[in-house]
Write a protein that holds these residues in place. Structure first.
Motif, PDB file in Angstrom:
ATOM      1  N   VAL A  47     116.963  55.442  -8.835  1.00  0.00           N
ATOM      2  CA  VAL A  47     117.957  56.471  -8.516  1.00  0.00           C
ATOM      3  C   VAL A  47     117.494  57.261  -7.297  1.00  0.00           C
ATOM      4  O   VAL A  47     116.454  57.915  -7.324  1.00  0.00           O
ATOM      5  N   THR A  82     118.492  64.113 -14.363  1.00  0.00           N
ATOM      6  CA  THR A  82     118.605  62.951 -15.239  1.00  0.00           C
ATOM      7  C   THR A  82     118.121  63.337 -16.635  1.00  0.00           C
ATOM      8  O   THR A  82     117.555  64.413 -16.829  1.00  0.00           O
ATOM      9  N   PRO A 105     122.879  60.818 -14.874  1.00  0.00           N
ATOM     10  CA  PRO A 105     122.344  59.476 -15.095  1.00  0.00           C
ATOM     11  C   PRO A 105     121.292  59.492 -16.204  1.00  0.00           C
ATOM     12  O   PRO A 105     120.532  60.447 -16.351  1.00  0.00           O
ATOM     13  N   VAL A 107     117.987  57.641 -17.647  1.00  0.00           N
ATOM     14  CA  VAL A 107     116.916  56.779 -17.159  1.00  0.00           C
ATOM     15  C   VAL A 107     115.852  56.570 -18.236  1.00  0.00           C
ATOM     16  O   VAL A 107     115.655  57.418 -19.091  1.00  0.00           O
ATOM     17  N   LEU A 112     117.468  52.902 -14.343  1.00  0.00           N
ATOM     18  CA  LEU A 112     118.774  53.466 -14.671  1.00  0.00           C
ATOM     19  C   LEU A 112     119.378  52.668 -15.823  1.00  0.00           C
ATOM     20  O   LEU A 112     119.541  51.452 -15.724  1.00  0.00           O
TER      21      LEU A 112
END
Length: 142
Positions: A47, A82, A105, A107, A112
């Motif tokens: 990312v 994240t 996102p 992770v 990801l």
């Protein structure tokens, strides 16, 4: 409830663009996929940033043609908030509120594995409330 519960119901699909993609290409992805944000990934698949509709709109005030030809890395949000699969949904909602963001996102290490939007959170919270109400009704009726 944890973030993984949301990922299990919505699936792990995450739409990405490379840092070298143009803003026009990223906008096409947003439109084609009918999504509000796309994760920007580096050459190793990590990312690198996130680009939302909000980022695009904020940068349209200058020269729109120049903006569309620019690399997405010039306007993406590079400080990405994240979380992990085991993050609690309450913590996720608190982060979305604190940072005024709509997409986070997910992770594992640097990989990801998903993305959760505020819409996903609201949908799951409504489903949870409906399940609890149904269980209470059934308990009262028995």
């Amino acid at each position: 409830m944890q973030v993984d519960t949301i990922l299990q119901s919505k699936g792990p699909a995450v739409h990405t663009v490379p840092t070298t993609a143009t803003v026009a290409e990223a906008i096409k992805t947003l439109n084609d996929r009918r999504i509000g944000a796309v994760v920007v990934v580096d050459a190793k698949g990590g990312v690198a940033g996130i680009l939302s509709e909000r980022d695009v709109v904020r940068n349209l005030g200058g020269d729109p043609a120049k903006l569309l030809a620019a690399p997405v890395s010039t306007i993406m949000t590079s400080t990405v908030i994240t979380c992990a699969r085991d993050t609690g949904v309450s913590e996720l909602m608190e982060q979305m509120t604190r940072y005024r963001i709509r997409h986070i996102p997910i992770v594992e290490g640097k990989a990801l594995v998903g993305i959760v939007s505020i819409g996903d959170v609201v949908k799951r919270k409504i489903e949870q409330a409906e399940q609890e109400a149904a269980a209470l009704k059934q308990y009262i009726a028995s």
